[in-house]
Design a protein around this motif. Structure first.
Motif, PDB file in Angstrom:
ATOM      1  N   LYS A   1       1.924 -10.895   1.518  1.00  0.00           N
ATOM      2  CA  LYS A   1       1.487 -11.146   0.140  1.00  0.00           C
ATOM      3  C   LYS A   1       0.118 -10.522  -0.110  1.00  0.00           C
ATOM      4  O   LYS A   1      -0.516  -9.971   0.790  1.00  0.00           O
ATOM      5  N   ASP A   2      -0.312 -10.584  -1.351  1.00  0.00           N
ATOM      6  CA  ASP A   2      -1.638 -10.127  -1.804  1.00  0.00           C
ATOM      7  C   ASP A   2      -1.898  -8.652  -1.493  1.00  0.00           C
ATOM      8  O   ASP A   2      -2.913  -8.303  -0.878  1.00  0.00           O
ATOM      9  N   PRO A   3      -1.033  -7.723  -1.906  1.00  0.00           N
ATOM     10  CA  PRO A   3      -1.285  -6.306  -1.603  1.00  0.00           C
ATOM     11  C   PRO A   3      -2.431  -5.737  -2.433  1.00  0.00           C
ATOM     12  O   PRO A   3      -2.591  -6.058  -3.606  1.00  0.00           O
ATOM     13  N   PHE A   4      -3.243  -4.889  -1.798  1.00  0.00           N
ATOM     14  CA  PHE A   4      -4.303  -4.161  -2.502  1.00  0.00           C
ATOM     15  C   PHE A   4      -4.159  -2.678  -2.181  1.00  0.00           C
ATOM     16  O   PHE A   4      -4.142  -2.283  -1.013  1.00  0.00           O
ATOM     17  N   ILE A   5      -4.092  -1.839  -3.202  1.00  0.00           N
ATOM     18  CA  ILE A   5      -3.863  -0.403  -3.030  1.00  0.00           C
ATOM     19  C   ILE A   5      -5.197   0.336  -3.155  1.00  0.00           C
ATOM     20  O   ILE A   5      -5.939   0.137  -4.118  1.00  0.00           O
ATOM     21  N   THR A   6      -5.504   1.181  -2.185  1.00  0.00           N
ATOM     22  CA  THR A   6      -6.739   1.969  -2.271  1.00  0.00           C
ATOM     23  C   THR A   6      -6.587   3.074  -3.313  1.00  0.00           C
ATOM     24  O   THR A   6      -5.484   3.456  -3.701  1.00  0.00           O
ATOM     25  N   ASN A   7      -7.724   3.602  -3.749  1.00  0.00           N
ATOM     26  CA  ASN A   7      -7.719   4.577  -4.846  1.00  0.00           C
ATOM     27  C   ASN A   7      -6.940   5.845  -4.524  1.00  0.00           C
ATOM     28  O   ASN A   7      -6.333   6.450  -5.407  1.00  0.00           O
ATOM     29  N   ASP A   8      -6.961   6.240  -3.254  1.00  0.00           N
ATOM     30  CA  ASP A   8      -6.264   7.480  -2.889  1.00  0.00           C
ATOM     31  C   ASP A   8      -4.824   7.228  -2.477  1.00  0.00           C
ATOM     32  O   ASP A   8      -4.137   8.141  -2.006  1.00  0.00           O
ATOM     33  N   LEU A   9      -4.335   6.015  -2.635  1.00  0.00           N
ATOM     34  CA  LEU A   9      -2.953   5.636  -2.310  1.00  0.00           C
ATOM     35  C   LEU A   9      -2.636   5.794  -0.826  1.00  0.00           C
ATOM     36  O   LEU A   9      -1.456   5.830  -0.448  1.00  0.00           O
ATOM     37  N   SER A  10      -3.659   5.853   0.016  1.00  0.00           N
ATOM     38  CA  SER A  10      -3.405   6.069   1.437  1.00  0.00           C
ATOM     39  C   SER A  10      -3.234   4.765   2.219  1.00  0.00           C
ATOM     40  O   SER A  10      -2.716   4.780   3.335  1.00  0.00           O
ATOM     41  N   LYS A  11      -3.671   3.645   1.631  1.00  0.00           N
ATOM     42  CA  LYS A  11      -3.624   2.382   2.370  1.00  0.00           C
ATOM     43  C   LYS A  11      -3.260   1.235   1.429  1.00  0.00           C
ATOM     44  O   LYS A  11      -3.595   1.259   0.242  1.00  0.00           O
ATOM     45  N   ILE A  12      -2.593   0.255   2.010  1.00  0.00           N
ATOM     46  CA  ILE A  12      -2.394  -1.023   1.338  1.00  0.00           C
ATOM     47  C   ILE A  12      -2.947  -2.111   2.256  1.00  0.00           C
ATOM     48  O   ILE A  12      -2.508  -2.248   3.401  1.00  0.00           O
ATOM     49  N   TYR A  13      -3.948  -2.828   1.773  1.00  0.00           N
ATOM     50  CA  TYR A  13      -4.447  -4.015   2.476  1.00  0.00           C
ATOM     51  C   TYR A  13      -3.582  -5.195   2.032  1.00  0.00           C
ATOM     52  O   TYR A  13      -3.273  -5.336   0.845  1.00  0.00           O
ATOM     53  N   PHE A  14      -3.232  -6.058   2.948  1.00  0.00           N
ATOM     54  CA  PHE A  14      -2.413  -7.202   2.563  1.00  0.00           C
ATOM     55  C   PHE A  14      -2.609  -8.347   3.550  1.00  0.00           C
ATOM     56  O   PHE A  14      -3.188  -8.187   4.631  1.00  0.00           O
ATOM     57  N   SER A  15      -2.129  -9.523   3.161  1.00  0.00           N
ATOM     58  CA  SER A  15      -2.204 -10.715   3.997  1.00  0.00           C
ATOM     59  C   SER A  15      -0.824 -11.011   4.556  1.00  0.00           C
ATOM     60  O   SER A  15       0.168 -10.952   3.834  1.00  0.00           O
ATOM     61  N   SER A  16      -0.783 -11.345   5.852  1.00  0.00           N
ATOM     62  CA  SER A  16       0.514 -11.587   6.487  1.00  0.00           C
ATOM     63  C   SER A  16       0.349 -12.499   7.696  1.00  0.00           C
ATOM     64  O   SER A  16      -0.695 -12.486   8.359  1.00  0.00           O
ATOM     65  N   ASN A  17       1.400 -13.272   7.965  1.00  0.00           N
ATOM     66  CA  ASN A  17       1.423 -14.100   9.182  1.00  0.00           C
ATOM     67  C   ASN A  17       2.304 -13.468  10.259  1.00  0.00           C
ATOM     68  O   ASN A  17       2.800 -14.157  11.148  1.00  0.00           O
ATOM     69  N   ARG A  18       2.472 -12.153  10.198  1.00  0.00           N
ATOM     70  CA  ARG A  18       3.293 -11.438  11.171  1.00  0.00           C
ATOM     71  C   ARG A  18       2.735 -11.612  12.591  1.00  0.00           C
ATOM     72  O   ARG A  18       1.544 -11.894  12.768  1.00  0.00           O
ATOM     73  N   PRO A  19       3.567 -11.455  13.605  1.00  0.00           N
ATOM     74  CA  PRO A  19       3.102 -11.571  15.001  1.00  0.00           C
ATOM     75  C   PRO A  19       2.003 -10.551  15.315  1.00  0.00           C
ATOM     76  O   PRO A  19       1.927  -9.481  14.705  1.00  0.00           O
ATOM     77  N   GLY A  20       1.141 -10.926  16.266  1.00  0.00           N
ATOM     78  CA  GLY A  20       0.089 -10.015  16.701  1.00  0.00           C
ATOM     79  C   GLY A  20      -1.253 -10.264  16.056  1.00  0.00           C
ATOM     80  O   GLY A  20      -2.221  -9.541  16.324  1.00  0.00           O
TER      81      GLY A  20
END
Length: 645
Positions: free
Chosen positions: A277-296
């Motif tokens: 959830k909570d995706p954030f897209i960088t200006n150059d479309l190269s990255k998405i920051y997001f929140s997750s409870n995935r393993p690791g």
């Protein structure tokens, strides 16, 4: 030194909490109240009985709306606040709305009256004190909760861990409150020119968390869904865009979806693991920051970064690292428009109440995060932040009781600090967010106009001291407590009003002092020292809060609040006789000023008489300029002089 200060504050907090030691339960019996309040007593008793009846009917499910019970019980409380059952009823009804701050005065009363608080009530008292940013008091209550833990089912291991975490939050909260400067943007976050097409300040989080319509906050409407052609079956909670609106990512608090002319991001592999959830897209479309409870991860929800190629192919997913994540939850990542600053919501270390907003500079990696401080954070949960492209405006997502508030903030003119401005709204139109800056204050104002007040009470020989701070505009008590020894009291008080300090000693005189602020004054520190004189003939007290216009022509209305307190002080000391003395400067010794000065002294004594003080105990005198003060520019003052005890 910090440890010593903390112990001092904790001691002061203990004294504040123990104010109730002098309070006792008061039954609704006429003998417990003065004869002159007989008429009020009858009304209050009737309100209590009917309110109690309505409360019980509500608890039995025979009526659906507790509104009448609340209204009646509040009427009874205004007359007799020291009734245990009355405060229990009101606490119970107020807490129908979770974490309702209106329950706090009634829980505090139950605590002060030494009522048998259940573990749940004790925990709720600590929580509401924390929400109210009374961190030292809350810390004390949570420690008491831990010390009294036993066999009750409420004392689960999880609850004990939560109380321990709350104590850490209270310590962090007080540390932040002691700082005079709040979070500052410097020159704003934007280091590049604002695009020429930015007629309206544009949010990176395109639609943000919700849709505002006609001044009311609602979930993302069908109108917005239709405009973006979002599938109706998706329970949309989060919609984001890059800074130029080239693509939209929306989330249903589980997985990500994209809406754009041509699919850009490869999202399937992100959605394959955990809740995202909570995706954030960088200006150059190269990255998405997001929140997750995935393993690791480090525990709970972490911030992760998905890296994409120029064609939108997923290259890798990496954890943002221990500078950002810990064993608690991290949500709602956000970068300033120049991507220099990183923001995140966390309920981990360094919070002051549940989830707080943290920030850090971002270069090659994200710097160690710092709490953004007050007023953007509070004792409530702050679960996200959004800035406009200038980095000087935005809004906070705050969970208040059982509702969500989106609270705008901006830099104030001449002060490089982010201030909550209360009520502004986003309107959705043609796929764009248009920012409206409303100057009208909302119904619930979250003010950052605060200053620090430090009161020093030296050792003295006159017994127990009571210090009361009251609002000079309304006369209402802001703070009141008793002390038996020397102490330093430190408080945060609003600077958008002025205060009087009325202090009494058991065996000495009283003290009158004033705290005045200039318009726009914030983050400054005021200090005062409480001093008393012996209760004997000739002792004089300057009455700082009996105020007149120039040359005593007209008494200001707020003066009555101090006169009322003096009247009460005299009632408690029936043998004391006093003189009201008015003094002026030599330049004001003309006929009009002399007549006005005499009238001022007479007015004060007349008000004291109207408050029940016998005429034979009162005298007045206009001394003109006969008794000038030393080492001061003006000798104008009104004094109370003890003439007999």
């Amino acid at each position: 030194m910090k440890f010593i200060i903390h112990i001092l504050f904790a001691t002061v907090s203990l004294l504040i909490l123990q104010e109730g030691l002098a309070q006792t339960h008061t039954d609704f019996k006429s003998k417990n109240f003065p004869p002159e309040k007989k008429g009020e007593f009858s009304k209050a008793l009737a309100a209590f009985k009917e309110g109690e009846k309505q409360y019980k009917l509500f608890k039995e499910g025979k009526i659906a709306d507790p509104g009448q019970a609340i209204s009646l019980l509040k009427t009874a409380f205004d007359f007799n606040p020291n009734h245990i059952a009355l405060n229990r009823y009101l606490t119970d009804l107020m807490l129908l709305k979770p974490k309702n701050p209106e329950a706090l005065p009634h829980l505090e009363k139950l605590y002060d009256l030494k009522a048998d608080l259940s573990p749940m009530e004790l925990f709720l008292l600590g929580s509401l004190l924390q929400i109210n940013e009374q961190f030292f008091r809350a810390e004390f209550v949570f420690k008491e909760f831990l010390n009294e833990s036993g066999d009750n089912i409420f004392w689960t291991e999880g609850r004990l861990q939560k109380a321990t975490k709350r104590i850490e939050e209270c310590v962090a909260g007080q540390s932040l409150l002691e700082k005079k400067k709040l979070f500052s943007t410097g020159k704003g976050f934007l280091n590049t020119p604002i695009p020429s097409n930015a007629e309206y300040l544009f949010y990176n989080h395109f639609i943000g968390w919700s849709y505002f319509s006609e001044g009311e906050l609602t979930s993302l409407s069908e109108k917005a869904k239709k405009s973006l052609q979002i599938p109706i079956e998706h329970s949309t909670k989060w919609v984001y865009s890059d800074i130029n609106g080239r693509t939209y990512i929306y989330s249903d608090d589980s997985a990500f979806y994209e809406k754009t002319g041509v699919a850009h991001f490869e999202l399937t592999k992100i959605n394959e693991s955990g809740i995202n959830k909570d995706p954030f897209i960088t200006n150059d479309l190269s990255k998405i920051y997001f929140s997750s409870n995935r393993p690791g991860g480090y525990g709970g929800f972490d911030i992760w970064i998905a890296y994409f190629s120029a064609k939108g192919k997923l290259v890798e997913i990496k954890n943002a690292g221990k500078a950002v994540n810990d064993e608690y939850d991290q949500l709602a990542p956000f970068l300033s428009s120049d991507e220099k600053y990183f923001f995140v919501s966390s309920n981990g270390k360094g919070t002051v109440g549940g989830f707080d907003i943290f920030y850090g500079e971002q270069t090659d990696s994200i710097a160690i995060l710092k709490n953004i401080g007050f007023p953007l954070n509070s004792g409530y949960d702050e679960t996200g932040i959004v800035f406009d492209i200038t980095g000087t405006k935005g809004f906070i997502r705050r969970l208040i009781s059982d509702s969500v508030a989106y609270i705008p903030f901006k830099e104030t003119a001449g002060v490089k600090n982010l201030m909550l401005i209360g009520s502004g709204f986003e309107t959705f139109s043609g796929g764009e967010i248009k920012y409206k800056d409303y100057s009208v204050k909302p119904k619930h104002t979250f003010t950052s106009e605060i200053c620090k007040l430090k009161i020093w009470l030296p050792q003295h020989e006159f017994g127990e001291t009571t210090i009361e701070i009251y609002d000079l505009n309304t006369g209402k008590t802001y703070f009141k407590n008793q002390y038996n020894d020397s102490t330093t009291i430190q408080l945060l008080i609003p600077s958008n009003r002025n205060f009087g300090i009325f202090s009494t000693s058991k065996n000495g005189t009283f003290s009158s002092q004033s705290i005045q602020f200039t318009p726009g004054e914030i983050f400054t520190e005021k200090t005062c020292t409480i001093k008393f004189k012996p209760l004997k003939k000739g002792s004089d007290i300057i009455l700082e809060n009996i105020l007149f216009s120039r040359d005593y022509v007209e008494m200001q209305s707020e003066s009555t609040f101090e006169i009322n307190r003096i009247a009460q002080w005299l009632k408690e000391r029936p043998k004391v006789k006093v003189e009201i003395a008015v003094h002026t400067d030599p330049l004001s010794m003309h006929s009009v000023a002399i007549a006005a000065g005499e009238s001022a002294a007479f007015q004060v004594t007349e008000i004291l008489k109207s408050e029940g003080i016998e005429k034979k105990r009162l005298d007045w005198m206009f001394y003109g300029s006969e008794k000038p003060l030393k080492n001061t520019e003006s000798s104008k003052r009104i004094e109370l002089i003890i003439t007999d005890k």
